[in-house]
Design an enzyme around this catalytic site. Structure first.
Site, short mmCIF file in Angstrom:
data_model
loop_
_atom_site.label_atom_id
_atom_site.label_comp_id
_atom_site.label_asym_id
_atom_site.label_seq_id
_atom_site.Cartn_x
_atom_site.Cartn_y
_atom_site.Cartn_z
N PHE A 130 0.86 -1.19 0.00
CA PHE A 130 0.00 0.00 0.00
C PHE A 130 0.90 1.24 0.00
CE2 PHE A 130 -2.98 2.96 2.22
CZ PHE A 130 -4.11 2.78 1.46
N GLY A 131 0.97 1.93 -1.13
CA GLY A 131 1.92 3.02 -1.29
C GLY A 131 1.31 4.39 -1.06
N PRO A 135 8.19 10.23 2.60
CA PRO A 135 9.12 10.77 3.59
C PRO A 135 8.64 12.04 4.25
CG PRO A 135 10.33 10.03 1.66
CD PRO A 135 8.87 9.92 1.32
N GLU A 370 -1.21 3.37 9.96
CA GLU A 370 -2.63 3.40 9.57
C GLU A 370 -3.41 4.42 10.40
OE1 GLU A 370 -4.66 -0.13 8.43
OE2 GLU A 370 -2.79 -1.22 8.04
N SER A 373 -2.56 7.47 16.95
CA SER A 373 -3.61 7.60 17.97
C SER A 373 -4.20 9.00 17.97
CB SER A 373 -3.04 7.26 19.36
OG SER A 373 -2.74 5.89 19.46
#
Length: 390
Positions: A130-131, A135, A370, A373
């Protein structure tokens, strides 16, 4: 009682129980005996991919007509939890290739894209990555810098992606690039880019704190040419594609975190019953019992929050906020659980012959990828108040 809420059945079906048993047996046979060695070597044995495909784990929830193994999202969570309990580096292979890539192709792809990629991804013949992260853009993914410029019937892509799970192993990248001059996320599109395309190079990322066995990479794209048919979904809708993938992906991360926390609980209970101090097992001391009970509560709460997401998805209801809630709680709970388990182990917890040090290192990144928090809290707060914090 009239007007009351009916009882909620939390019992697992026969198929779900079978999926969990299959995953538990698989982990005991193919994962757990090698987890320490893989962690030390910073490399999981790549043969695990074919084994994951052979038992159907890489095709869970995918339609059988495209080579998938079917099943519902709760079964997927149960399998992911068991893989996370055994080695979260292995769990990540499934979460990314299936959870982020294959499921997104199934949801957004045209018929040719589905026929081309889904059977291979489901069998383990091919692996996806998953790209999205770059940076300079992590949480601010809508301002990514990678560009895809239309050139006749092709797009030419230039840019760099960072911290890409499965990156050195993958056969296809679900890649996000800017295709227009519209600011922010409105100019982003999604592409399916084979990793053997000329101009795409991959560099492994080593020296990670946790998930050391996972194949993490930097991807560099220089003049990478793909046909217009590689576009996944409409041009300019890539950010929507990415966010839909991540919403389901957060459920997978949460399930993996439940597995880490469960492994911490199992280890702490086992060690506390065997280790003696002052003439009796340390399990008899109230403060040790407090550490163990705190882990147990975190495991149960994280598991139920994760199961709620799966239930919402399977019933076709909105699940995005619930997924952020589960991911936030479960990732933080996994860190607490592993840290408490290390406290139970004392000095031995600091040695990698014992499991809890690795659990703590693997858990820590779960609060970062992903969606950190802090990003999950912004998503939840926006859903509750209707006011965007971005």
């Amino acid at each position: 009682m009239d007007g009351g809420v009916g009882a909620v059945d939390l019992a697992l079906s026969g198929e779900q129980e079978a999926a969990r048993r299959l995953a538990r047996d698989f982990v005991a046979r193919e994962v757990a005996p090698y987890a320490v060695a893989w962690d030390r070597a910073e490399e999981v044995d790549r043969a695990i991919v074919g084994k994951l495909g052979a038992v159907g784990f890489l095709g869970l929830t995918l339609p059988e007509e495209y080579g998938g193994s079917g099943g519902d999202h709760l079964a997927y969570c149960l399998v992911t939890e068991e893989l996370g309990r055994g080695d979260s580096s292995v769990r990540g292979i499934v979460s990314v290739s299936l959870g982020l890539v294959a499921k997104t192709v199934a949801a957004w792809g045209d018929e040719e894209q589905k026929r081309t990629w889904l059977p291979r991804l489901a069998s383990g013949e091919a692996l996806g990555c998953f790209g999205l992260t770059e940076p300079g853009t992590g949480s601010d993914a809508g301002n990514l810098a990678t560009r895809a410029v239309r050139d006749g019937d092709d797009y030419v892509i230039d840019g760099t992606k960072m911290f890409i799970t499965n990156g050195t192993w993958a056969d296809v990248v679900l890649l996000f690039a800017r295709t227009g001059d519209a600011p922010g996320h409105r100019g982003v599109s999604a592409f399916l880019v084979p990793t053997d395309t000329p101009g795409l190079t991959r560099r492994p990322v080593h020296g990670k704190l946790g998930l050391r066995g996972q194949a993490t990479a930097e991807l560099v794209l220089q003049g990478v040419r793909v046909p217009a048919g590689a576009l996944l979904g409409p041009e300019g809708k890539g950010f929507t594609v990415a966010m839909s993938a991540l919403a389901k992906g957060r459920m997978s991360v949460a399930a993996g975190c439940v597995g880490i926390a469960q492994a911490a609980l199992d280890a702490a209970v086992g060690y506390a019953g065997e280790r003696e101090q002052f003439g009796k097992p340390i399990a008899s001391y109230q403060l040790v019992q407090e550490l163990i009970s705190d882990i147990a509560v975190d495991v149960d709460a994280a598991r139920l929050l994760t199961w709620r997401v799966a239930d919402l998805i399977d019933r076709g209801q909105d699940f995005a906020t619930a997924a952020s809630t589960a991911k936030l709680y479960a990732s933080e709970a996994a860190v607490r659980a592993a840290n408490n388990a290390l406290q139970v182990f004392g000095g031995y917890g600091y040695i990698d012959e014992y499991p809890v040090g690795k659990l703590l290192r693997d858990a820590r990144v779960m609060t970062l990828y992903e969606g950190t928090s802090q990003i999950q809290k912004l998503i939840i707060g926006r859903a509750l108040t209707g006011v965007s914090a971005f």
